[in-house]
Design an enzyme around this catalytic site. Structure first.
Site, PDB file in Angstrom:
ATOM      1  N   GLU A  43      -4.460  -3.136  -7.994  1.00 46.06           N
ATOM      2  CA  GLU A  43      -4.939  -4.511  -7.888  1.00 46.06           C
ATOM      3  C   GLU A  43      -5.929  -4.711  -9.035  1.00 46.06           C
ATOM      4  O   GLU A  43      -6.824  -3.888  -9.223  1.00 46.06           O
ATOM      5  CB  GLU A  43      -5.634  -4.723  -6.535  1.00 46.06           C
ATOM      6  CG  GLU A  43      -6.030  -6.168  -6.364  1.00 46.06           C
ATOM      7  CD  GLU A  43      -6.721  -6.480  -5.037  1.00 46.06           C
ATOM      8  OE1 GLU A  43      -6.881  -5.573  -4.204  1.00 46.06           O
ATOM      9  OE2 GLU A  43      -7.103  -7.648  -4.875  1.00 46.06           O
ATOM     10  N   ARG A  72      -5.761  10.489   0.018  1.00 44.42           N
ATOM     11  CA  ARG A  72      -6.376  10.005  -1.202  1.00 44.42           C
ATOM     12  C   ARG A  72      -7.307  11.062  -1.776  1.00 44.42           C
ATOM     13  O   ARG A  72      -7.705  11.992  -1.091  1.00 44.42           O
ATOM     14  CB  ARG A  72      -7.091   8.666  -1.017  1.00 44.42           C
ATOM     15  CG  ARG A  72      -7.996   8.541   0.153  1.00 44.42           C
ATOM     16  CD  ARG A  72      -8.430   7.096   0.383  1.00 44.42           C
ATOM     17  NE  ARG A  72      -9.204   6.534  -0.701  1.00 44.42           N
ATOM     18  CZ  ARG A  72      -8.925   5.373  -1.290  1.00 44.42           C
ATOM     19  NH1 ARG A  72      -7.879   4.691  -0.913  1.00 44.42           N
ATOM     20  NH2 ARG A  72      -9.697   4.914  -2.240  1.00 44.42           N
ATOM     21  N   LYS A 112     -13.311   1.068  -5.488  1.00 47.69           N
ATOM     22  CA  LYS A 112     -13.662   0.067  -6.499  1.00 47.69           C
ATOM     23  C   LYS A 112     -14.774  -0.849  -6.005  1.00 47.69           C
ATOM     24  O   LYS A 112     -15.626  -1.262  -6.778  1.00 47.69           O
ATOM     25  CB  LYS A 112     -12.423  -0.759  -6.857  1.00 47.69           C
ATOM     26  CG  LYS A 112     -11.517  -0.037  -7.844  1.00 47.69           C
ATOM     27  CD  LYS A 112     -10.369  -0.918  -8.261  1.00 47.69           C
ATOM     28  CE  LYS A 112      -9.271  -0.873  -7.233  1.00 47.69           C
ATOM     29  NZ  LYS A 112      -8.093  -1.638  -7.624  1.00 47.69           N
TER      30      LYS A 112
HETATM   31  P1  ATP Z   1     -10.076   1.227  -4.026  1.00 57.26           P
HETATM   32  O1  ATP Z   1     -10.352   1.675  -2.632  1.00 57.26           O
HETATM   33  O2  ATP Z   1     -10.692   2.064  -5.063  1.00 57.26           O
HETATM   34  O3  ATP Z   1     -10.307  -0.228  -4.242  1.00 57.26           O
HETATM   35  P2  ATP Z   1      -7.355   0.603  -3.797  1.00 57.26           P
HETATM   36  O4  ATP Z   1      -6.428   1.376  -2.972  1.00 57.26           O
HETATM   37  O5  ATP Z   1      -7.727  -0.702  -3.262  1.00 57.26           O
HETATM   38  O6  ATP Z   1      -8.556   1.517  -4.188  1.00 57.26           O
HETATM   39  P3  ATP Z   1      -5.461  -0.182  -5.728  1.00 57.26           P
HETATM   40  O7  ATP Z   1      -5.697  -0.799  -7.028  1.00 57.26           O
HETATM   41  O8  ATP Z   1      -4.844  -0.966  -4.660  1.00 57.26           O
HETATM   42  O9  ATP Z   1      -6.849   0.377  -5.253  1.00 57.26           O
HETATM   43  O10 ATP Z   1      -4.708   1.196  -5.890  1.00 57.26           O
HETATM   44  C1  ATP Z   1      -3.507   1.378  -6.582  1.00 57.26           C
HETATM   45  C2  ATP Z   1      -2.851   2.612  -6.060  1.00 57.26           C
HETATM   46  O11 ATP Z   1      -3.703   3.736  -6.212  1.00 57.26           O
HETATM   47  C3  ATP Z   1      -2.558   2.489  -4.578  1.00 57.26           C
HETATM   48  O12 ATP Z   1      -1.262   2.976  -4.339  1.00 57.26           O
HETATM   49  C4  ATP Z   1      -3.594   3.353  -3.931  1.00 57.26           C
HETATM   50  O13 ATP Z   1      -3.126   3.907  -2.721  1.00 57.26           O
HETATM   51  C5  ATP Z   1      -3.836   4.414  -4.993  1.00 57.26           C
HETATM   52  N1  ATP Z   1      -5.174   4.965  -4.859  1.00 57.26           N
HETATM   53  C6  ATP Z   1      -6.338   4.290  -4.841  1.00 57.26           C
HETATM   54  N2  ATP Z   1      -7.375   5.121  -4.664  1.00 57.26           N
HETATM   55  C7  ATP Z   1      -6.872   6.373  -4.581  1.00 57.26           C
HETATM   56  C8  ATP Z   1      -7.432   7.666  -4.388  1.00 57.26           C
HETATM   57  N3  ATP Z   1      -8.739   7.838  -4.253  1.00 57.26           N
HETATM   58  N4  ATP Z   1      -6.602   8.719  -4.363  1.00 57.26           N
HETATM   59  C9  ATP Z   1      -5.286   8.551  -4.517  1.00 57.26           C
HETATM   60  N5  ATP Z   1      -4.677   7.378  -4.687  1.00 57.26           N
HETATM   61  C10 ATP Z   1      -5.453   6.278  -4.719  1.00 57.26           C
HETATM   62 MG    MG Z   2      -5.426  -1.519  -2.622  1.00 61.99          MG
END
Ligand code: ATP
Ligand code: MG
Length: 553
Positions: free
Chosen positions: A38, A263, A273
């Site tokens: 995102e 994760r 984020k």
């Molecule tokens: P955040 O919690 O940091 O905002 P998010 O999941 O909202 O992370 P996205 O931009 O939606 O961030 O993530 C893109 C991809 O990366 C998704 O498939 C998510 O599951 C994966 N992802 C995000 N954080 C991690 C992590 N700490 N370890 C592994 N994969 C991750």
């Molecule tokens: Mg997300």
């Protein structure tokens, strides 16, 4: 012999096994994955894990991996993040086949919402946000039906049209799936599919005032793009039920399969984020790309290499177990990578002047040292020994300290690549701080190797002939507790010594080789030349990581 844990042979992880099985069983012909960030912040090392998996699976099994910007929440997103994300992915060495935006599919997603309404599987709810929450129930208590749940299909179509045309205010209506308010899975208790937001979208501008939620758009995007394996983190495990319910009920021909893995959690770090953006907003760091941030841009600026990050992702592996990865592992990966091809040289971070009193004023001796003990192609550096040299303040003590293997007043130490010296006198400034150490060197004895006097230790140095001023940015972990993410108020655990700036010297001769930007400063660590500052009079070096063998203080 002790096994080197860094040399383990990789085995198939559980997702690779599933993919292999699916290919064997002809569940799919070609593998297709996606990396779906995102655009609401910079990518971090957790995303590197996700990319390593998604791009890695596609590459291993001759499939494709697309990049999809999951841009369904314009309130939090910004098009600036899109370019950063793309450049981060390229820098890490991953290659997407196509770029998609979920927002490109808003019209299609909207049509699918209409299909669900027409099948009496979705309704417009006008309960307040708080009431929706109250009606949802808890893990122990079933939910309650909304009074709007029994509206007719026609009523719902009209109301949804009104939502779309801006008739309702934000939060006063939403579209919900009609599933089961008594489901043991809270996600299935009539989840919200669309909400109203009067916000200009970075891609679709003012076209829409209703936006689909992640759960509704993600599965549809996956299906429309032809994704076969939709890989996500464990917090979406329950959402899989909804993922499948939606695809089933919109009668999608393509049915991607969702699999979850744990994760990445990293010690002394936060990988969210939302929380990282607080550090930026509160100016605790200089930006998303501050070298202390676990973001890809931060790591890059600190001096990490794509290799080291890839290696890290390989080593942490993919499982369904939630756990924390030691920061040491990440640091070992970068040490391991830099050890192979980084020039060694001496630099002085906290200078202390040292005069060799029995050396003549014009004494100059050139000493030639290979930049790397194994890589002769890296060339040879020249250093000069002269009467005035600089050593590190921590390498001198007026009084003896048990176990201290450096220069002590009245005792000897060896200058790396050169002579043994003995400290005979110190001069202090008006604040009683040591200003200069007077030494004598023992050339004759050294020439006869048999008679070398025992010395205390070996220290690094630079002569006045060779110095070039430099600033050293000594970075450390940004939090002072192992698990800041588990703390309610993580801002109370900031390490206020996470950046210490020192003024010292490097050897000017190393600047002649323009190919070098990372150095091992002997006994101090690996340092990265901060490129933005290359033209200023004083160079800035970021400490990437200290050396494994730290001298005990
Ligand atoms: P955040 O919690 O940091 O905002 P998010 O999941 O909202 O992370 P996205 O931009 O939606 O961030 O993530 C893109 C991809 O990366 C998704 O498939 C998510 O599951 C994966 N992802 C995000 N954080 C991690 C992590 N700490 N370890 C592994 N994969 C991750
Ligand atoms: Mg997300």
């Amino acid at each position: 012999m002790k096994k080197n844990p860094l040399k383990k042979k990789p085995r198939l992880n559980f997702i690779q096994k599933i993919v292999l099985q699916d290919l064997k069983n002809k569940k799919c012909n070609n593998i297709q994955t996606r990396f779906p960030p995102e655009p609401n912040g910079f990518l971090h090392i957790g995303h590197a894990k996700s990319m390593h998996l998604n791009f890695g699976i596609a590459k291993k099994y001759n499939g494709i991996c697309n990049l999809r910007f999951d841009d369904t929440n314009p309130k939090k997103e910004n098009s600036q993040y899109i370019d950063i994300i793309k450049s981060n992915i390229k820098w890490l060495g991953f290659k997407w086949k196509k770029i998609y935006f979920t927002s490109q599919k808003f019209e299609k997603i909207y049509q699918y919402a209409l299909i669900l309404i027409k099948k009496n599987l979705a309704y417009v709810d006008q309960l307040s946000k708080d009431d929706i929450k109250k009606y949802r129930g808890t893990l122990q208590q079933p939910g309650k039906n909304s009074p709007f749940r029994n509206q007719t299909i026609e009523e719902n179509l009209i109301l949804f049209e009104k939502m779309k045309s801006g008739h309702f205010s934000e939060g006063s209506a939403c579209l919900r799936a009609k599933i089961d308010m008594k489901s043991p899975f809270i996600i299935m208790r009539d989840p919200v599919l669309y909400r109203i937001m009067f916000v200009k979208h970075h891609q679709t501008k003012k076209k829409w005032c209703i936006y689909p939620l992640y759960d509704f758009s993600h599965c549809i995007s996956d299906a429309l793009e032809g994704v076969t394996h939709s890989l996500c983190t464990l917090e979406f495990q329950e959402n899989r039920k909804l993922y499948n319910w939606i695809l089933e009920n919109i009668e999608s021909i393509n049915k991607p399969m969702q699999y979850e893995y744990s994760r990445l959690n990293l010690e002394y770090s936060i990988l969210s984020k939302r929380k990282l953006s607080v550090l930026v907003q509160k100016k605790i760091v200089s930006g998303w790309d501050d070298p202390r941030m676990p973001t890809i841009s931060g790591l890059k600026k600190r001096g990490f290499t794509p290799n080291s990050i890839q290696d890290f992702c390989r080593r942490i592996g993919f499982t369904k177990k939630e756990h924390y990865i030691e920061l040491d592992l990440l640091e070992n990966c970068i040490r391991n990578d830099l050890n192979k091809n980084t020039p060694r040289t001496m630099a002085i971070i906290n200078p202390l002047k040292l005069i060799i009193s029995n050396m003549s004023e014009d004494y100059k001796e050139n000493i030639f040292i290979p930049y790397h003990p194994k890589e002769s192609s890296m060339g040879i550096n020249r250093i000069t020994l002269s009467k005035e040299i600089y050593i590190d303040q921590s390498d001198f003590s007026e009084n003896s300290i048990p176990g201290y293997k450096r220069l002590v007043l009245g005792k000897t130490v060896k200058l790396r690549y050169s002579f043994v010296i003995k400290a005979i006198e110190i001069k202090k400034d008006k604040n009683k701080k040591i200003d200069t150490v007077i030494c004598i060197y023992k050339k004759n004895k050294l020439q006869n190797k048999e008679k070398v006097e025992k010395f205390n230790g070996i220290i690094h140095w630079i002569s006045k002939e060779d110095i070039f001023p430099a600033k050293f940015f000594l970075y450390d972990r940004i939090f002072n507790v192992k698990f800041p993410e588990l703390k309610k108020d993580f801002l109370n655990y900031i390490n206020n010594k996470s950046l210490i700036i020192k003024n010292g010297f490097i050897n000017k001769n190393i600047l002649k080789n323009k190919n070098f930007n990372t150095y091992q400063f002997e006994r101090e660590g690996y340092f990265f030349l901060n490129e933005n500052k290359i033209n200023s009079k004083k160079l800035i070096f970021n400490r990437i990581v200290s050396l494994k063998k730290k001298w005990k203080k």
